[in-house]
Scaffold this active site. Structure first.
Site, mmCIF file in Angstrom:
data_model
loop_
_atom_site.group_PDB
_atom_site.id
_atom_site.type_symbol
_atom_site.label_atom_id
_atom_site.label_comp_id
_atom_site.label_asym_id
_atom_site.label_seq_id
_atom_site.Cartn_x
_atom_site.Cartn_y
_atom_site.Cartn_z
ATOM 1 N N TRP A 148 75.517 49.357 3.273
ATOM 2 C CA TRP A 148 75.173 49.578 1.871
ATOM 3 C C TRP A 148 74.849 51.018 1.537
ATOM 4 C CZ3 TRP A 148 70.546 51.787 2.339
ATOM 5 C CH2 TRP A 148 69.801 51.470 3.470
ATOM 6 N N ASN A 149 74.641 51.886 2.550
ATOM 7 C CA ASN A 149 74.114 53.206 2.183
ATOM 8 C C ASN A 149 75.175 54.127 1.563
ATOM 9 O OD1 ASN A 149 75.316 53.605 4.662
ATOM 10 N ND2 ASN A 149 73.792 55.078 5.361
ATOM 11 N N SER A 175 76.615 43.048 1.268
ATOM 12 C CA SER A 175 76.163 42.142 0.202
ATOM 13 C C SER A 175 75.170 42.831 -0.729
ATOM 14 C CB SER A 175 75.509 40.904 0.806
ATOM 15 O OG SER A 175 76.420 40.262 1.652
ATOM 16 N N GLY A 225 77.581 50.585 10.646
ATOM 17 C CA GLY A 225 76.361 49.819 10.417
ATOM 18 C C GLY A 225 75.374 50.065 11.538
ATOM 19 N N SER A 226 74.504 49.118 11.748
ATOM 20 C CA SER A 226 73.421 49.323 12.716
ATOM 21 C C SER A 226 73.934 49.197 14.149
ATOM 22 C CB SER A 226 72.321 48.291 12.472
ATOM 23 O OG SER A 226 72.840 47.005 12.709
ATOM 24 N N GLU A 247 80.711 53.157 14.091
ATOM 25 C CA GLU A 247 79.856 54.250 13.594
ATOM 26 C C GLU A 247 78.471 53.646 13.389
ATOM 27 O OE1 GLU A 247 80.734 57.280 13.334
ATOM 28 O OE2 GLU A 247 82.900 57.331 13.105
ATOM 29 N N LEU A 248 77.524 53.995 14.269
ATOM 30 C CA LEU A 248 76.258 53.245 14.298
ATOM 31 C C LEU A 248 75.065 54.122 13.909
ATOM 32 C CD1 LEU A 248 77.158 51.303 17.571
ATOM 33 C CD2 LEU A 248 77.723 50.741 15.198
ATOM 34 N N GLU A 384 65.133 54.551 14.767
ATOM 35 C CA GLU A 384 65.686 55.023 13.494
ATOM 36 C C GLU A 384 64.802 54.465 12.373
ATOM 37 O OE1 GLU A 384 69.482 53.278 12.316
ATOM 38 O OE2 GLU A 384 70.126 55.213 11.522
HETATM 39 P P1 NAD Z 1 74.059 46.199 9.365
HETATM 40 O O1 NAD Z 1 74.576 46.343 10.752
HETATM 41 O O2 NAD Z 1 72.973 45.250 9.120
HETATM 42 O O3 NAD Z 1 75.232 45.781 8.374
HETATM 43 C C1 NAD Z 1 76.432 46.529 8.248
HETATM 44 C C2 NAD Z 1 77.545 45.588 7.809
HETATM 45 O O4 NAD Z 1 77.803 44.661 8.854
HETATM 46 C C3 NAD Z 1 77.218 44.760 6.567
HETATM 47 O O5 NAD Z 1 78.371 44.613 5.775
HETATM 48 C C4 NAD Z 1 76.804 43.423 7.178
HETATM 49 O O6 NAD Z 1 76.988 42.345 6.285
HETATM 50 C C5 NAD Z 1 77.752 43.338 8.358
HETATM 51 N N1 NAD Z 1 77.307 42.471 9.453
HETATM 52 C C6 NAD Z 1 76.038 42.117 9.794
HETATM 53 N N2 NAD Z 1 76.059 41.286 10.856
HETATM 54 C C7 NAD Z 1 77.360 41.125 11.207
HETATM 55 C C8 NAD Z 1 78.032 40.389 12.223
HETATM 56 N N3 NAD Z 1 77.366 39.651 13.113
HETATM 57 N N4 NAD Z 1 79.369 40.460 12.289
HETATM 58 C C9 NAD Z 1 80.070 41.216 11.428
HETATM 59 N N5 NAD Z 1 79.496 41.917 10.415
HETATM 60 C C10 NAD Z 1 78.146 41.877 10.323
HETATM 61 O O7 NAD Z 1 73.658 47.668 8.888
HETATM 62 P P2 NAD Z 1 73.017 48.106 7.494
HETATM 63 O O8 NAD Z 1 71.574 47.831 7.517
HETATM 64 O O9 NAD Z 1 73.828 47.564 6.378
HETATM 65 O O10 NAD Z 1 73.288 49.679 7.535
HETATM 66 C C11 NAD Z 1 72.377 50.605 8.019
HETATM 67 C C12 NAD Z 1 72.799 51.085 9.390
HETATM 68 O O11 NAD Z 1 74.094 51.683 9.327
HETATM 69 C C13 NAD Z 1 71.891 52.162 9.925
HETATM 70 O O12 NAD Z 1 71.604 51.910 11.274
HETATM 71 C C14 NAD Z 1 72.727 53.433 9.792
HETATM 72 O O13 NAD Z 1 72.395 54.465 10.673
HETATM 73 C C15 NAD Z 1 74.097 52.913 10.038
HETATM 74 N N6 NAD Z 1 75.099 53.822 9.502
HETATM 75 C C16 NAD Z 1 75.883 54.530 10.379
HETATM 76 C C17 NAD Z 1 76.806 55.450 9.907
HETATM 77 C C18 NAD Z 1 77.681 56.240 10.841
HETATM 78 O O14 NAD Z 1 78.667 56.812 10.389
HETATM 79 N N7 NAD Z 1 77.382 56.299 12.125
HETATM 80 C C19 NAD Z 1 76.946 55.632 8.534
HETATM 81 C C20 NAD Z 1 76.135 54.895 7.677
HETATM 82 C C21 NAD Z 1 75.223 53.980 8.173
#
Ligand code: NAD
Length: 485
Positions: A148-149, A175, A225-226, A247-248, A384
């Site tokens: 979402w960011n 979402s 994502g995370s 990309e985490l 983080e």
């Molecule tokens: P998140 O991992 O909770 O969610 C990211 C996405 O993955 C969402 O669309 C979510 O619905 C989906 N998701 C969740 N569980 C899943 C599963 N089991 N299978 C498949 N998809 C699933 O992360 P977040 O809280 O939305 O985002 C924040 C994180 O993203 C932070 O840790 C941040 O550092 C990281 N981030 C990394 C980068 C990068 O380029 N390295 C860039 C932006 C954000």
């Protein structure tokens, strides 16, 4: 009925009609509802992407580029709607939304042309009368899962190179913030992209996202994502040997040497620590300042942080410095990290609480916060925080500063401020991060690779590596004979 699924060119509701609210994190107001895709919906989207793949891959790069440019002309024409939606769903000030959406369009335009420049190699064989070609071909159906960011930007980083390479997509937007990303994809539909080339499934990660990852029809998972989710995806993808780009999370250090220009270092640290309310993967999480200038840096940084403007309405105050956090869970993490640091002896130099005032009462707000007297065991230094918290620690030698900077499981971005060329190169070589900024607080450039070491990820986006990751290389070798007379 909520019709936010895009499957084979048609907007649909989920098979069972279930949906979810999207709320404005600044005031809790419901602004839209999205369908919760079922497993069958995700399967249908993957099937559509799979069926569309041969024809899309078979188009000339020039024709794919034409559609991509046309889509971005449409997106730029309607930019206002997308940027306003982004500010309402995410909370960021409007100027930040404009920056994100405009950059996203630039990324698509860039890769449309990169696709046209693709070439392979060929060479005469080493053994016998043979000749070889090395071709690059699209990997197939891509599952693109984004956070979402930066919901538009991080989608563009995937769609741009992937579409240009000839891949087809099923996208799962976050979402919390799916609206602007959906408008971005709508522009491709309006530009006439063939049905099935780009599909959207909205809904929770643990259902819609997980099905995208595990269904055999997706051949590459492009995930941002995370780290926790990324690790799970890596395990699942490994079972089917799918390609992944992950990309985490990050915990970027900002190292300030005693010869640095503080007129530059202070505002740059400030922007990278607090813009987007600290919710950027390359946000400054830990600041390390050399002893001789520590007091001056800390005083100036704290004073500037205390004067940042927090807005409860990013549309009315487009140039504010920051808005709310995305949700209650994010706010709670920040509160816990600050409480942990204070319990272990840190001092709150400014912030350390939510802002006062009725306009902030219904949103997830936290003031820009500076912590001093921090130690490596504190959670703010080890995890983080993903919020507006900047801990400042001091170091004596550059070697010590770099060791402190590297003392994290993450390795996405790192920054060093110095006017000494030798120190700059030393730091660039020894900081363990996928991107190092020397006197610059951003490691993002369309032409350069972006990605993480250690727990920050696998693979790179942007630049040439960002394009290569959507292609397989194929070695074609043939034997020739002299023609018969
Ligand atoms: P998140 O991992 O909770 O969610 C990211 C996405 O993955 C969402 O669309 C979510 O619905 C989906 N998701 C969740 N569980 C899943 C599963 N089991 N299978 C498949 N998809 C699933 O992360 P977040 O809280 O939305 O985002 C924040 C994180 O993203 C932070 O840790 C941040 O550092 C990281 N981030 C990394 C980068 C990068 O380029 N390295 C860039 C932006 C954000």
């Amino acid at each position: 009925m909520t019709e936010t699924l895009l499957i084979n060119g048609e907007w649909r509701a989920s098979a069972d009609g279930a949906d979810l609210p999207v709320t404005n994190p600044a005031n809790g107001e419901e602004i839209a509802r999205i369908s919760q895709a079922t497993t069958a919906d995700v399967g249908a989207a993957l099937e559509a992407a799979s069926n569309a793949f041969p024809a899309w891959a078979g188009l000339s790069a020039r024709e794919r580029a034409r559609i991509m440019h046309e889509a971005m002309d449409i997106f730029r024409r309607d930019l206002d709607a997308a940027t306003r939606a982004l500010t309402r769903e995410h909370g960021k000030p409007l100027n930040d939304s404009i920056k994100e959406c405009s950059y996203s369009a630039d990324v698509i335009d860039f890769y449309a042309e990169e696709g046209r420049r693709l070439d392979g190699t060929h060479f005469a064989g080493d053994i016998g009368p043979t000749h070889s070609f090395v071709l690059k071909q699209p990997v197939g159906v891509v599952a693109a899962i984004t956070p979402w960011n930066f919901p538009v930007d991080l989608l563009a980083w995937k769609l741009g190179p992937g579409l240009a390479a000839g891949c087809t997509f099923v996208i799962k937007p976050p979402s919390e913030a799916p609206l602007a990303a959906t408008l971005f994809v709508k522009a491709f539909v309006e530009a006439g992209i063939p049905p099935g080339v780009v599909n959207i499934v909205t809904g929770p990660g643990r259902t819609a996202g997980a099905e995208l990852v595990t269904n055999p029809l997706s051949r590459k998972i492009a995930f941002t994502g995370s780290t926790a989710t990324g690790l799970w995806i890596a395990e699942q993808a490994a079972r089917q040997l799918k390609a992944v780009t992950l990309e985490l999370g990050g915990s970027a250090p900002f190292v300030v040497c005693d010869d640095a220009d503080l007129d530059i270092a202070v505002p740059e640290a400030l922007r990278r620590a607090f813009s987007h309310t600290g919710q950027i993967c390359i946000s400054v999480n830990r600041i390390f300042v050399q002893r001789g200038i520590y007091d001056e840096f800390a005083a100036r940084f704290t004073d500037a942080a205390a004067h940042l403007r927090v807005t409860a309405d990013g549309l009315a105050e487009p140039d504010a410095d920051m808005g709310p956090m995305i949700n209650e869970a994010g706010l709670e993490t920040v509160r816990q990290h600050v409480a942990d640091a204070v319990e272990r002896g840190a001092q709150v130099a400014t912030g350390g609480k939510s802002p006062d005032g009725p306009q902030f009462a219904r949103g997830f707000f936290y003031l820009p916060t500076v912590l001093t007297g921090v130690e490596r065991e504190m959670r703010v230094m080890r995890e983080e925080t993903f919020g507006p918290v900047a801990p400042i620690a001091r170091f004596d030698t550059l070697e010590e500063g770099i060791a402190m900077a590297n003392d994290t499981p993450y390795g996405l971005a790192a920054y060093v401020y110095t006017n000494d060329l030798n120190r700059a190169f030393y730091a660039a070589r020894h900081l363990r991060a996928g991107g190092v900024g020397i006197n610059v607080n951003d490691v993002t450039d369309i032409r350069g690779p972006f990605g993480g070491m250690k727990q920050s990820g696998v693979g790179r986006e942007l630049g040439q590596p960002g394009m290569d990751s959507y292609m397989e290389v194929k070695h074609v070798r043939y034997r020739y004979r002299s023609p018969r007379p």
